[in-house]
Design a protein around this motif. Structure first.
Motif, PDB file in Angstrom:
ATOM      1  N   ALA A  33       7.815   7.199  -5.875  1.00 20.55           N
ATOM      2  CA  ALA A  33       8.778   8.290  -5.728  1.00 20.55           C
ATOM      3  C   ALA A  33       9.503   8.211  -4.386  1.00 20.55           C
ATOM      4  CB  ALA A  33       8.081   9.639  -5.860  1.00 20.55           C
ATOM      5  N   ALA A  34       8.840   7.624  -3.379  1.00 20.38           N
ATOM      6  CA  ALA A  34       9.472   7.474  -2.070  1.00 20.38           C
ATOM      7  C   ALA A  34      10.411   6.275  -2.024  1.00 20.38           C
ATOM      8  CB  ALA A  34       8.402   7.329  -0.994  1.00 20.38           C
ATOM      9  N   GLY A  35      10.380   5.444  -3.073  1.00 18.26           N
ATOM     10  CA  GLY A  35      11.298   4.312  -3.145  1.00 18.26           C
ATOM     11  C   GLY A  35      10.649   2.951  -3.193  1.00 18.26           C
ATOM     12  N   ALA A  36       9.309   2.895  -3.246  1.00 18.67           N
ATOM     13  CA  ALA A  36       8.611   1.614  -3.264  1.00 18.67           C
ATOM     14  C   ALA A  36       8.681   0.969  -4.646  1.00 18.67           C
ATOM     15  CB  ALA A  36       7.152   1.796  -2.861  1.00 18.67           C
ATOM     16  N   ARG A  37       8.657  -0.332  -4.648  1.00 23.67           N
ATOM     17  CA  ARG A  37       8.557  -1.070  -5.891  1.00 23.67           C
ATOM     18  C   ARG A  37       7.106  -1.110  -6.348  1.00 23.67           C
ATOM     19  NH1 ARG A  37      12.614  -6.166  -4.474  1.00 23.67           N
ATOM     20  NH2 ARG A  37      14.479  -4.877  -4.105  1.00 23.67           N
ATOM     21  N   GLU A  38       6.902  -1.510  -7.595  1.00 23.67           N
ATOM     22  CA  GLU A  38       5.546  -1.483  -8.160  1.00 23.67           C
ATOM     23  C   GLU A  38       4.591  -2.366  -7.368  1.00 23.67           C
ATOM     24  OE1 GLU A  38       3.211  -2.288 -12.397  1.00 23.67           O
ATOM     25  OE2 GLU A  38       5.393  -2.486 -12.270  1.00 23.67           O
ATOM     26  N   GLY A  39       5.051  -3.562  -6.980  1.00 23.50           N
ATOM     27  CA  GLY A  39       4.182  -4.458  -6.221  1.00 23.50           C
ATOM     28  C   GLY A  39       3.768  -3.873  -4.893  1.00 23.50           C
ATOM     29  N   THR A  40       4.674  -3.160  -4.241  1.00 27.05           N
ATOM     30  CA  THR A  40       4.360  -2.522  -2.970  1.00 27.05           C
ATOM     31  C   THR A  40       3.364  -1.386  -3.162  1.00 27.05           C
ATOM     32  OG1 THR A  40       6.551  -3.072  -2.110  1.00 27.05           O
ATOM     33  CG2 THR A  40       5.335  -1.325  -0.968  1.00 27.05           C
ATOM     34  N   ALA A  41       3.544  -0.615  -4.220  1.00 24.45           N
ATOM     35  CA  ALA A  41       2.597   0.468  -4.510  1.00 24.45           C
ATOM     36  C   ALA A  41       1.187  -0.093  -4.703  1.00 24.45           C
ATOM     37  CB  ALA A  41       3.054   1.231  -5.741  1.00 24.45           C
ATOM     38  N   LYS A  42       1.078  -1.212  -5.401  1.00 25.76           N
ATOM     39  CA  LYS A  42      -0.231  -1.841  -5.597  1.00 25.76           C
ATOM     40  C   LYS A  42      -0.796  -2.349  -4.274  1.00 25.76           C
ATOM     41  CE  LYS A  42       0.501  -3.261 -10.408  1.00 25.76           C
ATOM     42  NZ  LYS A  42       0.648  -4.405 -11.339  1.00 25.76           N
ATOM     43  N   ALA A  43       0.099  -2.843  -3.408  1.00 27.38           N
ATOM     44  CA  ALA A  43      -0.341  -3.322  -2.102  1.00 27.38           C
ATOM     45  C   ALA A  43      -0.893  -2.185  -1.258  1.00 27.38           C
ATOM     46  CB  ALA A  43       0.819  -4.006  -1.381  1.00 27.38           C
ATOM     47  N   VAL A  44      -0.318  -0.987  -1.388  1.00 26.51           N
ATOM     48  CA  VAL A  44      -0.829   0.186  -0.671  1.00 26.51           C
ATOM     49  C   VAL A  44      -2.262   0.485  -1.097  1.00 26.51           C
ATOM     50  CG1 VAL A  44      -0.567   2.679  -0.370  1.00 26.51           C
ATOM     51  CG2 VAL A  44       1.450   1.196  -0.277  1.00 26.51           C
ATOM     52  N   VAL A  45      -2.505   0.456  -2.400  1.00 15.29           N
ATOM     53  CA  VAL A  45      -3.849   0.720  -2.915  1.00 15.29           C
ATOM     54  C   VAL A  45      -4.834  -0.331  -2.406  1.00 15.29           C
ATOM     55  CG1 VAL A  45      -5.254   0.866  -5.012  1.00 15.29           C
ATOM     56  CG2 VAL A  45      -2.973   1.909  -4.949  1.00 15.29           C
ATOM     57  N   HIS A  46      -4.416  -1.584  -2.420  1.00 16.58           N
ATOM     58  CA  HIS A  46      -5.287  -2.677  -1.962  1.00 16.58           C
ATOM     59  C   HIS A  46      -5.628  -2.512  -0.487  1.00 16.58           C
ATOM     60  CE1 HIS A  46      -7.002  -6.643  -1.563  1.00 16.58           C
ATOM     61  NE2 HIS A  46      -6.099  -6.970  -0.656  1.00 16.58           N
ATOM     62  N   TRP A  47      -4.621  -2.221   0.343  1.00 17.67           N
ATOM     63  CA  TRP A  47      -4.876  -2.026   1.767  1.00 17.67           C
ATOM     64  C   TRP A  47      -5.837  -0.871   2.002  1.00 17.67           C
ATOM     65  CZ3 TRP A  47      -2.428   2.398   4.232  1.00 17.67           C
ATOM     66  CH2 TRP A  47      -2.839   2.560   5.554  1.00 17.67           C
ATOM     67  N   ARG A  48      -5.642   0.230   1.290  1.00 19.37           N
ATOM     68  CA  ARG A  48      -6.515   1.390   1.481  1.00 19.37           C
ATOM     69  C   ARG A  48      -7.955   1.090   1.086  1.00 19.37           C
ATOM     70  NH1 ARG A  48      -2.061   5.896  -0.449  1.00 19.37           N
ATOM     71  NH2 ARG A  48      -1.361   6.415   1.667  1.00 19.37           N
ATOM     72  N   SER A  49      -8.140   0.328   0.035  1.00 20.62           N
ATOM     73  CA  SER A  49      -9.501   0.006  -0.397  1.00 20.62           C
ATOM     74  C   SER A  49     -10.207  -0.864   0.640  1.00 20.62           C
ATOM     75  CB  SER A  49      -9.475  -0.686  -1.761  1.00 20.62           C
ATOM     76  OG  SER A  49      -8.867  -1.973  -1.688  1.00 20.62           O
ATOM     77  N   LEU A  50      -9.502  -1.814   1.235  1.00 23.26           N
ATOM     78  CA  LEU A  50     -10.101  -2.657   2.265  1.00 23.26           C
ATOM     79  C   LEU A  50     -10.403  -1.857   3.520  1.00 23.26           C
ATOM     80  CD1 LEU A  50      -7.975  -5.932   1.965  1.00 23.26           C
ATOM     81  CD2 LEU A  50     -10.259  -5.483   1.051  1.00 23.26           C
ATOM     82  N   THR A  51      -9.508  -0.955   3.895  1.00 23.65           N
ATOM     83  CA  THR A  51      -9.718  -0.117   5.074  1.00 23.65           C
ATOM     84  C   THR A  51     -10.932   0.777   4.892  1.00 23.65           C
ATOM     85  OG1 THR A  51      -7.348  -0.122   5.565  1.00 23.65           O
ATOM     86  CG2 THR A  51      -8.662   1.613   6.585  1.00 23.65           C
ATOM     87  N   GLU A  52     -11.077   1.332   3.707  1.00 20.53           N
ATOM     88  CA  GLU A  52     -12.207   2.226   3.440  1.00 20.53           C
ATOM     89  C   GLU A  52     -13.537   1.485   3.552  1.00 20.53           C
ATOM     90  OE1 GLU A  52     -13.565   5.610   0.185  1.00 20.53           O
ATOM     91  OE2 GLU A  52     -11.985   4.165  -0.320  1.00 20.53           O
ATOM     92  N   ARG A  53     -13.558   0.228   3.159  1.00 18.81           N
ATOM     93  CA  ARG A  53     -14.792  -0.546   3.262  1.00 18.81           C
ATOM     94  C   ARG A  53     -15.216  -0.744   4.711  1.00 18.81           C
ATOM     95  NH1 ARG A  53     -13.313  -5.493  -0.918  1.00 18.81           N
ATOM     96  NH2 ARG A  53     -12.856  -4.158  -2.743  1.00 18.81           N
ATOM     97  N   VAL A  54     -14.224  -0.896   5.596  1.00 19.91           N
ATOM     98  CA  VAL A  54     -14.524  -1.086   7.012  1.00 19.91           C
ATOM     99  C   VAL A  54     -14.825   0.245   7.681  1.00 19.91           C
ATOM    100  CG1 VAL A  54     -13.617  -1.926   9.218  1.00 19.91           C
ATOM    101  CG2 VAL A  54     -13.093  -3.147   7.091  1.00 19.91           C
ATOM    102  N   GLY A  55     -14.050   1.273   7.333  1.00 23.72           N
ATOM    103  CA  GLY A  55     -14.223   2.599   7.929  1.00 23.72           C
ATOM    104  C   GLY A  55     -12.888   3.233   8.202  1.00 23.72           C
ATOM    105  N   THR A  56     -12.629   4.361   7.570  1.00 23.36           N
ATOM    106  CA  THR A  56     -11.337   5.043   7.734  1.00 23.36           C
ATOM    107  C   THR A  56     -11.343   5.871   9.026  1.00 23.36           C
ATOM    108  OG1 THR A  56     -12.134   6.880   6.402  1.00 23.36           O
ATOM    109  CG2 THR A  56     -10.923   5.141   5.259  1.00 23.36           C
ATOM    110  N   PRO A  57     -10.176   6.177   9.574  1.00 24.19           N
ATOM    111  CA  PRO A  57      -8.859   5.808   9.069  1.00 24.19           C
ATOM    112  C   PRO A  57      -8.336   4.481   9.583  1.00 24.19           C
ATOM    113  CG  PRO A  57      -8.567   7.257  10.913  1.00 24.19           C
ATOM    114  CD  PRO A  57     -10.055   7.101  10.729  1.00 24.19           C
ATOM    115  N   PHE A  58      -9.069   3.830  10.520  1.00 25.41           N
ATOM    116  CA  PHE A  58      -8.475   2.727  11.254  1.00 25.41           C
ATOM    117  C   PHE A  58      -8.912   1.331  10.810  1.00 25.41           C
ATOM    118  CE2 PHE A  58      -8.618   6.277  14.411  1.00 25.41           C
ATOM    119  CZ  PHE A  58      -7.264   6.557  14.381  1.00 25.41           C
TER     120      PHE A  58
END
Length: 214
Positions: free
Chosen positions: A147-172
């Protein structure tokens, strides 16, 4: 020593368009050589900042006393690419400086007024799914990346980045996940294009100081 570095283009900073943030001890320009950045990265930072110096007139726009205006001889495509490249360079800075440094980026521009005027998209790590924070002239909203203007591949990349970050420790997360977040923010910036400014605060939703997390 933990520091926050903002990648921001500016006049007459040579190979160091880098700025200390979030600290009472460190402020102003962060010297690239003093930080220990590689010669190749310093060269690329200098070349990138040189594009800014040639692309923006030194005369300030009367409508905005703090913001230079684009030279009419520079194409919008050049300005768009410059904003995306900011995140690529910020990612490299993050990887070279390691876990104790948090790198921020706002498409190469200033970030102090994003909550007051203009249109910006903040990419935080703690939002569910593909949600991003959308700011417009001081009003904050939450939207999906699409809705903010991202393409589908970018939206999937956001999910992937968040999942990796959560494994290490959020938010950083760590240097590697923050570098990935910066590259993901760059993809988002490429999708939305100017004048929307994508902002990455190392995974946080707003500016912060390191001593807030002691």
């Amino acid at each position: 020593m933990s520091v926050i570095i903002l990648v921001m283009a500016e006049y007459m900073v040579d190979d160091s368009p880098l700025w200390y943030r979030g600290s009472r001890e460190h402020f102003d320009v962060a010297g690239a050589a003093n930080l220990g950045l590689s010669t190749s990265l310093r060269h690329d930072l200098q070349a990138w900042n040189g594009v800014f110096e040639h692309a923006w007139d030194a005369v300030l726009d009367d409508r905005d006393e703090s913001r230079p205006v684009p030279s009419p001889s520079v194409s919008p495509e050049v300005l768009a690419v410059h904003g995306v490249e900011a995140f690529t360079l910020a990612s490299r800075v993050q990887l070279e400086l390691g876990d104790d440094t948090h790198v921020w980026c706002g498409a190469g521009g200033g970030i102090d007024t994003v909550t007051e005027s203009g249109t910006a998209v903040v990419l935080p790590s703690r939002r569910p799914g593909t949600e991003v924070e959308f700011l417009h002239d001081g009003k904050r909203d939450v939207k999906s990346a699409r809705a903010a203007g991202a393409r589908e591949g970018t939206a999937k990349a956001v999910v992937h980045w968040r999942s990796l970050t959560e494994r290490v420790g959020t938010p950083f997360g760590n240097a590697e996940t923050r570098a990935l977040g910066l590259r993901t923010a760059g993809r988002l910036q490429s999708d939305v294009g100017p004048p929307t400014q994508v902002v990455f605060y190392a995974g946080a939703s707003a500016q912060y100081r390191f001593d807030e997390f002691d």
